[in-house]
Design a protein around this motif. Structure first.
Motif, PDB file in Angstrom:
ATOM      1  N   ILE A  83       0.849  -1.190   0.000  1.00 34.06           N
ATOM      2  CA  ILE A  83       0.000   0.000   0.000  1.00 34.06           C
ATOM      3  C   ILE A  83       0.884   1.238   0.000  1.00 34.06           C
ATOM      4  CG2 ILE A  83      -1.675   1.342   1.320  1.00 34.06           C
ATOM      5  CD1 ILE A  83      -2.701  -1.337   2.397  1.00 34.06           C
ATOM      6  N   VAL A 107       0.917   4.018  -2.915  1.00 38.07           N
ATOM      7  CA  VAL A 107       0.515   5.407  -2.778  1.00 38.07           C
ATOM      8  C   VAL A 107       1.684   6.345  -2.506  1.00 38.07           C
ATOM      9  CG1 VAL A 107      -1.781   4.815  -2.001  1.00 38.07           C
ATOM     10  CG2 VAL A 107       0.022   5.147  -0.314  1.00 38.07           C
ATOM     11  N   GLY A 108       2.847   5.806  -2.190  1.00 42.24           N
ATOM     12  CA  GLY A 108       3.907   6.706  -1.774  1.00 42.24           C
ATOM     13  C   GLY A 108       5.202   6.634  -2.538  1.00 42.24           C
ATOM     14  N   LEU A 115       5.470   5.821  -6.175  1.00 41.44           N
ATOM     15  CA  LEU A 115       5.353   5.589  -7.603  1.00 41.44           C
ATOM     16  C   LEU A 115       6.293   6.443  -8.435  1.00 41.44           C
ATOM     17  CD1 LEU A 115       1.553   5.159  -8.042  1.00 41.44           C
ATOM     18  CD2 LEU A 115       3.317   3.456  -8.347  1.00 41.44           C
ATOM     19  N   ASN A 141      -3.687  -4.735   0.922  1.00 38.28           N
ATOM     20  CA  ASN A 141      -4.801  -5.252   1.718  1.00 38.28           C
ATOM     21  C   ASN A 141      -6.139  -4.776   1.167  1.00 38.28           C
ATOM     22  OD1 ASN A 141      -3.151  -6.624   3.496  1.00 38.28           O
ATOM     23  ND2 ASN A 141      -2.979  -4.890   4.898  1.00 38.28           N
ATOM     24  N   ILE A 142      -6.115  -4.128   0.024  1.00 42.50           N
ATOM     25  CA  ILE A 142      -7.341  -3.592  -0.576  1.00 42.50           C
ATOM     26  C   ILE A 142      -7.870  -4.570  -1.624  1.00 42.50           C
ATOM     27  CG2 ILE A 142      -8.317  -1.655  -1.867  1.00 42.50           C
ATOM     28  CD1 ILE A 142      -5.927   0.026  -0.850  1.00 42.50           C
ATOM     29  N   LEU A 197     -11.146   4.911  -6.561  1.00 44.29           N
ATOM     30  CA  LEU A 197     -10.589   4.605  -7.885  1.00 44.29           C
ATOM     31  C   LEU A 197      -9.180   5.162  -8.010  1.00 44.29           C
ATOM     32  CD1 LEU A 197     -13.754   5.579  -9.957  1.00 44.29           C
ATOM     33  CD2 LEU A 197     -13.092   3.300  -9.210  1.00 44.29           C
ATOM     34  N   LEU A 198      -8.277   4.320  -8.430  1.00 43.88           N
ATOM     35  CA  LEU A 198      -6.899   4.749  -8.657  1.00 43.88           C
ATOM     36  C   LEU A 198      -6.684   4.978 -10.142  1.00 43.88           C
ATOM     37  CD1 LEU A 198      -4.826   2.297  -6.436  1.00 43.88           C
ATOM     38  CD2 LEU A 198      -5.240   4.721  -6.022  1.00 43.88           C
ATOM     39  N   HIS A 199      -6.164   6.128 -10.483  1.00 44.48           N
ATOM     40  CA  HIS A 199      -5.707   6.384 -11.849  1.00 44.48           C
ATOM     41  C   HIS A 199      -4.189   6.362 -11.809  1.00 44.48           C
ATOM     42  CE1 HIS A 199      -9.465   8.410 -13.791  1.00 44.48           C
ATOM     43  NE2 HIS A 199      -9.683   7.183 -13.353  1.00 44.48           N
ATOM     44  N   VAL A 210      -5.167   0.575   6.665  1.00 46.84           N
ATOM     45  CA  VAL A 210      -5.711   1.308   5.519  1.00 46.84           C
ATOM     46  C   VAL A 210      -6.604   0.395   4.677  1.00 46.84           C
ATOM     47  CG1 VAL A 210      -5.160   2.596   3.430  1.00 46.84           C
ATOM     48  CG2 VAL A 210      -3.701   2.809   5.428  1.00 46.84           C
ATOM     49  N   GLY A 211      -6.075  -0.797   4.402  1.00 46.04           N
ATOM     50  CA  GLY A 211      -6.815  -1.737   3.565  1.00 46.04           C
ATOM     51  C   GLY A 211      -8.170  -2.087   4.151  1.00 46.04           C
ATOM     52  N   VAL A 269       0.182   8.931  -9.753  1.00 49.39           N
ATOM     53  CA  VAL A 269      -1.075   8.308  -9.343  1.00 49.39           C
ATOM     54  C   VAL A 269      -2.037   9.381  -8.837  1.00 49.39           C
ATOM     55  CG1 VAL A 269      -0.178   7.885  -7.013  1.00 49.39           C
ATOM     56  CG2 VAL A 269      -2.085   6.516  -7.844  1.00 49.39           C
ATOM     57  N   ALA A 270      -3.315   9.188  -9.123  1.00 49.50           N
ATOM     58  CA  ALA A 270      -4.366  10.033  -8.548  1.00 49.50           C
ATOM     59  C   ALA A 270      -5.406   9.106  -7.923  1.00 49.50           C
ATOM     60  CB  ALA A 270      -5.007  10.911  -9.615  1.00 49.50           C
ATOM     61  N   SER A 271      -5.799   9.398  -6.706  1.00 48.95           N
ATOM     62  CA  SER A 271      -6.769   8.558  -5.990  1.00 48.95           C
ATOM     63  C   SER A 271      -8.085   9.317  -5.873  1.00 48.95           C
ATOM     64  CB  SER A 271      -6.254   8.227  -4.590  1.00 48.95           C
ATOM     65  OG  SER A 271      -4.944   7.738  -4.651  1.00 48.95           O
ATOM     66  N   PRO A 296       1.356  10.650  -5.042  1.00 48.74           N
ATOM     67  CA  PRO A 296       1.547   9.618  -4.025  1.00 48.74           C
ATOM     68  C   PRO A 296       1.489  10.182  -2.615  1.00 48.74           C
ATOM     69  CG  PRO A 296       3.607  10.071  -5.181  1.00 48.74           C
ATOM     70  CD  PRO A 296       2.564  10.906  -5.827  1.00 48.74           C
ATOM     71  N   VAL A 297       0.900   9.419  -1.714  1.00 56.31           N
ATOM     72  CA  VAL A 297       0.870   9.792  -0.294  1.00 56.31           C
ATOM     73  C   VAL A 297       1.238   8.555   0.520  1.00 56.31           C
ATOM     74  CG1 VAL A 297      -0.916  11.578  -0.537  1.00 56.31           C
ATOM     75  CG2 VAL A 297      -1.594   9.228  -0.051  1.00 56.31           C
ATOM     76  N   ASP A 298       1.627   8.757   1.769  1.00 55.66           N
ATOM     77  CA  ASP A 298       1.937   7.596   2.600  1.00 55.66           C
ATOM     78  C   ASP A 298       0.641   6.996   3.150  1.00 55.66           C
ATOM     79  OD1 ASP A 298       1.177   9.162   4.787  1.00 55.66           O
ATOM     80  OD2 ASP A 298       3.228   9.785   5.198  1.00 55.66           O
ATOM     81  N   ALA A 299       0.770   5.832   3.763  1.00 59.62           N
ATOM     82  CA  ALA A 299      -0.424   5.103   4.215  1.00 59.62           C
ATOM     83  C   ALA A 299      -1.209   5.895   5.256  1.00 59.62           C
ATOM     84  CB  ALA A 299      -0.011   3.736   4.763  1.00 59.62           C
ATOM     85  N   MET A 343      -3.221   8.543   3.510  1.00 54.78           N
ATOM     86  CA  MET A 343      -4.328   7.903   2.796  1.00 54.78           C
ATOM     87  C   MET A 343      -5.478   7.596   3.759  1.00 54.78           C
ATOM     88  SD  MET A 343      -5.734   6.608   0.108  1.00 54.78           S
ATOM     89  CE  MET A 343      -4.509   6.432  -1.182  1.00 54.78           C
TER      90      MET A 343
END
Lengths: 102, 173
Positions: free
Chosen positions: A30, A34-35, A37, A66-67, A89-91, B1-2, B31-33, B49-52, B55
């Motif tokens: 995770i 998210v951190g 890329l 875990n998603i 949604l992830l782009h 998070v998950g 990435v875009a969330s 990007p961000v950390d867990a 998020m």
């Protein structure tokens, strides 16, 4: 001298193990997702054959996190509507199914 | 998070850009969330990007704001999105120091309108997340198909692309 070297090696191994145990399994992916890329320094495998791309179309995948991910946003929207949930949604750049191509 | 995301959200992903691998190193990519209603109305975006921990914090903000809207019986999407627009305006003021006048809410904004909004001199100084709050505070409702190109190209500085990941082979003489 050899004993001193052995002690240092054991201490380093223990410290490394403690560091890697601080994060729950799956959280690393995770965080990577998210951190990390856009990290330019990250090495990638030299041979695609070593890590073949898996274009999985299974209904639900975690892709090392875990998603639970559904394979299409449309499917996610339908399930969210039916379960009174929101959608996440992830782009991304690259192929999310393959950790070496995201 | 998950666990949190699985409890309140149904997740999916989409490739919208690409990157290049040269000499074993990644070049570009981002990435875009998006946190959305099931019909694609955007509630929140994390640009980059961000950390867990971040998020989780942002996902909780979305869920708690959504639950507050339901508590206030704002189940109609327009009312709910108006509440989110106000919440984004509050965060824009508190976290980024920019106060919006309520009279300037854009309805049915085009991509040109949104690009112009981001290009205004005062808004160019905002961070990526500040610009996200600006878009979502000023424009309501906003669907993901209206905003994703703007987020990826104008906020993240990437290019929308259907090209596959390019792996440049190292040439050994």
């Amino acid at each position: 001298m050899a004993i001193l070297g052995l002690i240092i090696a054991i201490a380093l191994a223990a410290a490394t193990r403690n560091l890697t145990r601080q994060t729950a399994p799956g959280e690393e992916r995770i965080a990577a997702l998210v951190g990390q890329l856009n990290r330019p320094e990250e090495p990638v495998p030299s041979s695609p054959a070593q890590y073949p791309i898996t274009q999985s179309c299974l209904a639900r995948e975690t892709h090392g996190t875990n998603i639970n991910f559904l394979s299409t946003p449309k499917e996610a929207a339908r399930k969210a509507r039916n379960n009174n949930k929101l959608t996440f949604l992830l782009h991304i750049s690259g192929n999310f199914e393959d950790t070496d191509f995201t | 998070v998950g666990n949190y995301l699985n409890t309140f959200f149904v997740s999916s992903y989409q490739k919208v850009g690409t990157f290049r691998v040269a000499n074993g190193r990644k070049q570009g990519g981002n990435v875009a969330s998006y946190f959305c209603l099931p019909d694609g109305q955007v509630l929140h975006v994390l640009a980059g990007p961000v950390d867990a921990a971040t998020m989780l914090q942002e996902a909780r903000w979305v869920v708690e704001t959504w639950k507050l809207a339901l508590l206030e019986k704002k189940e109609d999407p327009l009312q709910l999105l108006a509440l989110f627009a106000k919440a984004h305006a509050d965060r824009l003021r508190q976290e980024h120091g920019l106060t919006l006048s309520e009279a300037h809410q854009l309805r049915s904004a085009s991509t040109v309108d949104l690009t112009t909004l981001l290009a205004q001199s005062a808004n160019r100084k905002l961070s990526r997340q500040g610009r996200v709050h600006l878009l979502l505070a000023r424009t309501s409702p906003l669907k993901i198909e209206q905003i994703y190109r703007l987020v990826f190209e104008k906020i993240l500085g990437e290019t929308i692309s259907t090209s596959p990941v390019v792996v440049a082979q190292t040439h050994i003489p």
